[in-house]
Design an enzyme around this catalytic site. Structure first.
Site, PDB file in Angstrom:
ATOM      1  CG  ASP A 370      -2.083   1.055   1.130  1.00 24.41           C
ATOM      2  OD1 ASP A 370      -3.094   0.873   0.453  1.00 24.41           O
ATOM      3  OD2 ASP A 370      -1.589   2.178   1.896  1.00 24.41           O
ATOM      4  CD  GLU A 413      -4.590   3.900  -1.704  1.00 22.21           C
ATOM      5  OE1 GLU A 413      -5.236   4.406  -0.504  1.00 22.21           O
ATOM      6  OE2 GLU A 413      -5.599   4.260  -2.610  1.00 22.21           O
TER       7      GLU A 413
END
Length: 502
Positions: A370, A413
């Site tokens: 992440d 993301e």
């Protein structure tokens, strides 16, 4: 005549009553009578043919031509029968005499020279296809091909005005005629021709083939002769056009050969060139006018050129199709923004690797990655800057994993890396290399050097049984470890085994 469809029986009876139904010459009737005698002698057959001097000359020209393949010169009909065989001579005599017609139909637009040429080309193509496929007797196929178009002359003779309109609409090429004929008469030239030949007493095999070769209901596993006649008609259409100075459209013939008989396009092209070579010999035998035709050499050269053009076109088409398929596959499995695998591709690859592990000994690791503090980054610098960062992060991750590993965008993301065949310690080293490579990035955006970091959660497994269960649980484990990495300060790695030994 009314435009409404006429029943089959009524149409035949109407033409017969009008006196416009063709009758075969007397020599044909005698030959048909002899063909039903299994023990006919060579002398009887020769005497029947001799009743027609023109037919006798055609038979002798044929047996002395290169087409017959005889080494010595034949000077008499009995000698021809003895050398060629009674069956072959009967079929050739029927072929050469059955289309002997006095006068021509007065149908506007009916091209008599083209019709004769079309019939001859159909006969030659049928003969070659029958020989190539090794089905039936080649002389019967020749006769069937020669007579397959006879229904057109019957329509043109019996209903010249109506048929002129059909020709004006459909054109002189037989391909489009049946639809218009059926709408106007309730019959096609093929079905009508088959009925006429049956009334003459020709063999059922030939009548059935002529009657059905243009039918859409002909079964694919039925007799081969109707299929041969249809393919022969495509060959004749292309050849007639070439002979009379038009375009050489041979692609339909090549395609139908390949689809219906498995004869390759290359071999079909060879057959067409052989027909073109023999054409002039047959035209001489049957005394067909040459008209303004091109020479056989010219036709053969053009066929060769068209084959080459079609082969190149097909190669380019196949290459284009392959490129298109590869492009579609890439687009279906690639994330449009970042260029790495998409979620669907990740699911498929993860399942495949887990199935392999279920069959063989080994190991697998899943890394969930992440980008840290990405939402504030977007808020501060804008979504375009955020997209640019995601592209750069994805490219950097993809460059720093092993060749056997697989990188995909998992969502937003988040990225995922599948790392098969590695130990827990080994995958931690891979993860640390990824973390450092992202930390060292300077992403240039509108004159600013932006920096980002990542957090990584890892699940590692060495044995699995249920692939679906393992996939879900490894994702949950890696996600839990990713959350721990975020909670403990970000820009770090948390790894563990699955199932958790604790």
């Amino acid at each position: 005549m009314e435009s409404t469809a006429i029943g089959t029986a009524r149409l035949f009876e109407e033409i017969q009553a009008s006196g416009k139904l063709p009758t075969p010459p007397s020599v044909v009737m005698r030959l048909l009578e002899l063909s039903r005698k299994p023990d006919v002698s060579a002398r009887e057959l020769a005497d029947a043919i001799a009743l027609d001097p023109g037919l006798s000359a055609k038979i002798l020209r044929f047996v002395n031509s290169p087409l017959a393949g005889l080494r010595s010169k034949v000077t008499s009909l009995p000698q021809a029968v003895a050398l060629m065989g009674a069956r072959s001579i009967k079929m050739m005599a029927l072929s050469f005499s059955a289309l002997e017609r006095k006068g021509h139909p007065s149908c506007k637009g009916f091209d008599h020279e083209r019709f004769a040429l079309q019939s001859l080309c159909c006969a030659m193509a049928s003969r070659h296809l029958s020989e190539e496929l090794n089905v039936g007797a080649t002389h019967e196929a020749f006769l069937a091909g020669l007579l397959s178009q006879i229904g057109r002359t019957i329509f043109a003779t019996a209903y010249p005005d109506d048929y002129s309109e059909i020709i004006a609409t459909a054109g002189i090429i037989p391909t489009d005629l049946p639809t218009h004929e059926s709408a106007r008469f309730g019959e096609t030239y093929a079905t009508l021709g088959g009925q006429v030949l049956r009334s003459w007493g020709l063999p059922d095999e030939i009548c059935d083939a002529v009657e059905s070769f243009r039918s859409k209901d002909t079964p694919a596993d039925g007799p081969m002769l109707p299929r041969i006649l249809l393919i022969a008609e495509f060959a004749a259409t292309g050849l007639c056009s070439a002979i009379q100075g038009g375009p050489t459209d041979i692609d339909p013939f090549l395609s139908h050969c390949q689809d219906a008989t498995k004869i390759s396009r290359e071999r079909a092209g060879d057959l067409l060139r052989e027909i073109a070579k023999e054409l002039e010999t047959f035209r001489t035998i049957l005394e067909l006018p040459a008209g303004k035709s091109r020479t056989p050499v010219d036709i053969e050269d053009e066929i060769r050129e068209r084959i080459a053009e079609l082969s190149i076109a097909m190669h380019l088409e196949n290459q284009s199709l392959a490129n298109m398929q590869a492009d579609l596959l890439k687009r279906a499995t690639t994330d449009a923004l970042t260029g790495v695998g998409n979620r669907a591709a990740f699911d498929a690859r993860f399942s495949l690797e887990l199935q392999r592990l279920a069959r063989e000994e080994g190991a697998i690791a899943l890394l969930l990655i992440d980008v840290d503090r990405f939402k504030p980054f977007n808020d501060n610098h804008g979504h375009l800057a955020g997209d640019h960062v995601l592209k750069t992060v994805a490219a950097t991750l993809d460059q720093n994993i092993r060749k056997v590993d697989y990188c995909a965008r998992y969502g937003g993301e988040e990225f995922a890396v599948i790392a098969p065949g590695t130990t827990l310690e080994g995958v931690q080293m891979v993860a640390e290399r990824l973390r450092q490579s992202i930390e060292a990035l300077e992403v240039q955006w509108e004159g600013k050097a932006l920096s980002v970091t990542i957090s990584i959660g890892i699940a590692h497994a060495i044995t699995i049984e249920d692939v679906g269960h393992a996939a879900n649980e490894m994702i949950r484990t890696a996600d839990r470890h990713l959350y721990e990495a975020k909670r403990t300060g970000r820009n770090c790695i948390v790894a563990g085994k699955w199932p958790d030994p604790a």
